[in-house]
Design an enzyme around this catalytic site. Structure first.
Site, short mmCIF file in Angstrom:
data_model
loop_
_atom_site.label_atom_id
_atom_site.label_comp_id
_atom_site.label_asym_id
_atom_site.label_seq_id
_atom_site.Cartn_x
_atom_site.Cartn_y
_atom_site.Cartn_z
N PHE A 1 0.85 -1.19 0.00
CA PHE A 1 0.00 0.00 0.00
C PHE A 1 0.88 1.23 0.00
O PHE A 1 1.72 1.41 0.88
CB PHE A 1 -0.93 0.03 1.23
CG PHE A 1 -1.80 1.25 1.25
CD1 PHE A 1 -2.92 1.33 0.42
CD2 PHE A 1 -1.51 2.34 2.06
CE1 PHE A 1 -3.72 2.47 0.41
CE2 PHE A 1 -2.31 3.48 2.05
CZ PHE A 1 -3.42 3.54 1.23
N ASP B 1 9.32 2.80 1.57
CA ASP B 1 8.14 3.53 2.03
C ASP B 1 8.04 3.28 3.53
O ASP B 1 7.60 2.23 3.96
CB ASP B 1 6.90 3.03 1.28
CG ASP B 1 5.61 3.67 1.78
OD1 ASP B 1 5.63 4.29 2.87
OD2 ASP B 1 4.58 3.55 1.08
N LYS C 1 2.55 9.80 8.35
CA LYS C 1 1.93 9.35 9.60
C LYS C 1 2.59 9.96 10.85
O LYS C 1 2.35 11.11 11.15
CB LYS C 1 1.90 7.82 9.65
CG LYS C 1 0.98 7.25 8.55
CD LYS C 1 0.45 5.87 8.83
CE LYS C 1 -0.76 5.58 7.95
NZ LYS C 1 -0.46 5.04 6.64
C1 PLP Z 1 -0.67 5.37 5.21
C2 PLP Z 1 0.32 4.94 4.21
C3 PLP Z 1 0.48 5.62 2.98
C4 PLP Z 1 -0.41 6.76 2.55
O1 PLP Z 1 -0.30 7.88 3.39
P1 PLP Z 1 -1.45 8.99 3.32
O2 PLP Z 1 -1.00 10.04 4.30
O3 PLP Z 1 -2.74 8.33 3.71
O4 PLP Z 1 -1.49 9.51 1.93
C5 PLP Z 1 1.47 5.18 2.13
N1 PLP Z 1 2.27 4.14 2.43
C6 PLP Z 1 2.15 3.48 3.60
C7 PLP Z 1 3.08 2.36 3.89
C8 PLP Z 1 1.16 3.85 4.52
O5 PLP Z 1 1.03 3.16 5.66
#
Ligand code: PLP
Length: 396
Positions: A135, A220, A249
Site C-alpha cells: 500500500f 516507504d 503518519k
Molecule cells: C498510510 C500509508 C500511505 C499513505 O499515506 P497517506 O498520508 O494516507 O497519503 C502510504 N504508504 C504506507 C506504507 C502507509 O502506511
C-alpha cells in the site's frame, strides 16, 4: 442512537462505513464520543499519533508557532523546515528532504524523483517494481504502485509502469528487472497488508541486487518510520542504506506532515520540478521538530521495544489460549492472526466494549497504539480483547 442523530453526517461523502458515533475529544490513549463514552485507542489515527491524543508538546508548539508564522510561501526558507530537515538528515543515511502534506504525496514525489533520475542517468528507464498487497497511497500513481487487490480495477486507466513482485522472494524481483527498470519500492513492514515484514535477509539481498543492477531502492517508511518498529527507521533493522525514503503518519504526530528523503547522489530535481502550496510550512514542520526531539530523547526507543515485547507476549498468550493463528510484527506495529475471517466482528464487539482496534484483513487484527502507551493500558487492552474473543465464540 439519539445523540448521534443530532449530527448531520449526510453532507460528508460516504467514503467508508463509519460506526454511528462522533468523537469529541482525546487524551493520550483515550478517546471520548458524543455520549461521553470512553474508548481505549489502539488505532491512534491509523498509526499516526505517536505521542497519543492531544499531547501538550503538540498543542504548545502549534499555539506558539501559529502566533509567530504560519505560511510564508514555499518559495521562501523558514526556520522550522530547515531545522527539521537537518534533524532527519543527521539521523539517517540521507542528505536531502522535501516536505509534503500526506504520505501519498511523498510517495508520488519519490516516483517522480526516480523517473527523473532514470531520464538523466538510465536512458529513460522509468519502470518501478513494487509488491503484491503493498500500500503506497490513494493518488492515481500511488494506487498504481500499490498491490492492494481492491485497487486493481478502480479508476482505470491507471498510471503505467508499475510491476508487482512477491515479498521475500528475490527471484520474483530479478525476473521483473530490465533496462527499463529504474527502482524497486518496498515497505519494510507491509502495514495495510496485515503487518507482513520483509525479512532482514531479503532487504539486504534486495539492496545488493538493486546496486548491482543500477536500480534505486525506495523504502516507504510512512508506517514504519519514526520509531514505530523500535528503531528510528524500519530499514535499520536490516542495516541497509536505501536511496530514497518516504515518511508520513507519525512524522507529524497527528498533523498533516510527510517527507520525501533522498541521498545527495539521486536528488536531481531542478527548480520547478517539484513543489506545493503548503509544503514545508512552519506550522507543521515545527510540530515535526518537536516530535523528532521526543522520539530521539534517550531511552524513548528502548521503551518502545520493551512495550512492543510486552504487547506481543500478551497477544501470544491469548493466541495460545484460544488456538488462534499467532502474532506478527516488530516494535509497536503488531498483528494477531485469528485463523478465521472474524476480525471485523471482533473490531465491532471491541468497540462496544470500549476498545478501538483495526482489521486490515478479514482474519487479522492490527495493533498500532501510541508509542507512549503504558503497560497498564496494554493490560487493559488485553483484558477487554480476551473477554471479547471469549464471548464471540470464534473458537469452534
Ligand atoms: C498510510 C500509508 C500511505 C499513505 O499515506 P497517506 O498520508 O494516507 O497519503 C502510504 N504508504 C504506507 C506504507 C502507509 O502506511
Amino acid at each position: 442512537m439519539k445523540n448521534y442523530d443530532a449530527f448531520p453526517v449526510d453532507a460528508l461523502m460516504n467514503i467508508t462505513s463509519r460506526p454511528e458515533l462522533v468523537f469529541i475529544r482525546g487524551q493520550g490513549s483515550w478517546l471520548w464520543d458524543n455520549t461521553d463514552k470512553r474508548y481505549l485507542d489502539f488505532v491512534q489515527g491509523w498509526a499516526v499519533n505517536c505521542l497519543g491524543h492531544c499531547p501538550a508538546v503538540i498543542a504548545d508548539t502549534l499555539a506558539r508557532q501559529a502566533r509567530r508564522l504560519i505560511t510564508p510561501s514555499p518559495a521562501f526558507y523558514n526556520q522550522p523546515a530547515i531545522e527539521l530537515a537537518a534533524r532527519i538528515v543527521e539521523n539517517s543515511c540521507f542528505a536531502k528532504v522535501f516536505f509534503a502534506n500526506s504520505g501519498a504525496e511523498a510517495n508520488e514525489g519519490a516516483i517522480k524523483l526516480a523517473r527523473k533520475w532514470g531520464a538523466l542517468n538510465k536512458a529513460g528507464a522509468h519502470e518501478i517494481i513494487t509488491f503484491d498487497n503493498s500500500f503506497h497511497g490513494r493518488t492515481l500513481a500511488t494506487m498504481s504502485a500499490s498491490g492492494k487487490p481492491q485497487f486493481k480495477d478502480l479508476f482505470e486507466p491507471k498510471v503505467p509502469g508499475f510491476f508487482k513482485a512477491t515479498i521475500n522472494d528475490l527471484d520474483s524481483v530479478t525476473d521483473l528487472i530490465s533496462d527499463r527498470t529504474v527502482a524497486v519500492m518496498i515497505e519494510p513492514v507491509q502495514g495495510e497488508a496485515g503487518v507482513i515484514a520483509a525479512s532482514d535477509a531479503f532487504l539486504r539481498e534486495l539492496r545488493e541486487l538493486t546496486r548491482r543492477e543500477g536500480v534505486l531502492l525506495i523504502v516507504d517508511e510512512i508506517q514504519t518510520g519514526m520509531g514505530r518498529t523500535g528503531t528510528l527507521w524500519g530499514h535499520q533493522h536490516a542495516g541497509i542504506e536505501p536511496d530514497i525514503m518516504t515518511l508520513g503518519k507519525m512524522l507529524g504526530g497527528g498533523v498533516p506532515l510527510a517527507a520525501l528523503v533522498a541521498t545527495r547522489a539521486v536528488t536531481c530535481f531542478a527548480p520547478g520540478d517539484q513543489g506545493g502550496t503548503f509544503n514545508g510550512n512552519p506550522l507543521m514542520t515545527a510540530v515535526g521538530g518537536a516530535i523528532m526531539d521526543t522520539v530521539l530523547a534517550p531511552g524513548f526507543l528502548e521503551d518502545v521495544n520493551e512495550k512492543g515485547d510486552y504487547l506481543r507476549a500478551g497477544l501470544v498468550a491469548l493466541s495460545e489460549r484460544y488456538q488462534l493463528g499467532g502474532v506478527r510484527g516488530r516494535g509497536l506495529l503488531v498483528a494477531l492472526d485469528l485463523k478465521r475471517e472474524r476480525a471485523g466482528e471482533i473490531v465491532d464487539r471491541a468497540r462496544d466494549a470500549g476498545l478501538l482496534l483495526n482489521a486490515p484483513r478479514p482474519q487479522t487484527l492490527r495493533f498500532m497504539p501510541a508509542l507512549t502507551v503504558s503497560v497498564e493500558e496494554i493490560d487493559t487492552m488485553l483484558e477487554i480483547l480476551n473477554e471479547v474473543v471469549a464471548e464471540s465464540r470464534i473458537i469452534t
